[in-house]
Design a protein around this motif. Structure first.
Motif: not given
Length: 294
Positions: A180-208
């Motif tokens: 899920d680093l890449v989806e086709a024809g879909q907005f990137s999935i950000f599992p951003w669910f504070p305070p339970h899960d905040t591990d996703v990083s937009g800046t690091r994802w871009l660097a990857v």
């Protein structure tokens, strides 16, 4: 509305190279693209599908595909439609993942299992009897798996879509499985669910994404959506860059997050009117707002 059955159909497998196929997602929610890669001695399966029934079908397909060759299983990351069928492979395949993903499975697997069961009765039924599986083999950042005449490279990317993202490449054929680093024809999935899960990083994802583009794969298999070429990576890179810039310029102006989310959503829908997964735009904005000063 009840969601469609998230059913994997191995009969639709498509050949990408010699002894290398993908079982496509058919654009169904919670169905991943699944890879099966063969060498002279072993076969590697990439992702299981959601739940035991899907995993059983994938295992049956892989067993027939292998014709006596040893089986390995890996998963691109710990999320349920990718990894919550691994228990079916116990005793039939060696399950290997990177350390960060193994830690995600142990620490977050049970919580994600319960969360997904609450999404829909169809999903809950698919997840009956599922227990997040412990891998047989864990590596730190890099692992070269020799299947016999074909080496497959498993690489932990570091924190991006999740902490345990893994990319699998077949260098000899120029094929890259991204999860899920890449989806086709879909907005990137950000599992951003504070305070339970905040591990996703937009800046690091871009660097990857920049690093993956530098590898210049010939074929890119996204976590969801149509298989394509390197433009799949460029699409995600460009989207994440635009999402970051549009969010941060408003953050610089002192605009509130709710207003930022509404304005950025409008920009993204105008830019990508055909893409699915619009609900993930605001999640991405929320994540990037917290990374504004990083």
């Amino acid at each position: 509305m009840t969601m469609p059955e998230p059913e994997v159909q191995p009969s639709g497998a498509q050949e990408l190279a010699r002894d290398l196929v993908v079982i496509p997602d058919r654009r169904l929610p919670l169905v991943p693209n699944i890879g099966v890669i063969g060498g002279t001695e072993s076969v590697l399966v990439i992702d299981t599908g959601l739940g035991l029934t899907n995993a059983e079908k994938v295992l049956a397909f892989a067993t027939e595909f292998a014709r006596g060759r040893r089986l390995y299983l890996t998963t691109t990351h710990f999320h349920p439609e990718h990894a919550f069928g691994a228990q079916v492979f116990a005793g039939a395949a060696t399950f290997l993942v990177n350390r960060a993903q193994a830690e995600d499975l142990a620490a977050k697997g049970p919580g994600y299992l319960e969360m997904f069961k609450g999404l829909d009765e169809v999903v809950a039924r698919r997840l009956e009897g599922v227990q997040p599986a412990a891998p047989d083999l864990v590596y730190d950042t890099r692992y070269d798996l020799d299947l016999g005449g074909r080496v497959v490279e498993l690489r932990a990317t570091g924190r991006a879509h999740s902490k345990g993202d893994q990319v699998i490449t077949v260098p000899g054929d120029g094929v890259m499985f991204t999860g899920d680093l890449v989806e086709a024809g879909q907005f990137s999935i950000f599992p951003w669910f504070p305070p339970h899960d905040t591990d996703v990083s937009g800046t690091r994802w871009l660097a990857v994404m920049e690093r993956l583009m530098a590898e210049k794969p010939r074929i890119v298999v996204p976590g969801h959506g149509e298989v394509g070429g390197p433009e799949r990576l460029a699409d995600v890179r460009d989207y994440l860059r635009l999402l970051r810039d549009e969010t941060w310029v408003r953050r610089d102006s002192g605009v509130g997050e709710e207003t930022i989310a509404a304005e950025v959503r409008a920009v993204m829908l105008a830019r990508y009117p055909q893409w699915d997964g619009q609900e993930w735009i605001e999640k991405g904005v929320g994540c990037l707002c917290t990374e504004h000063a990083a």
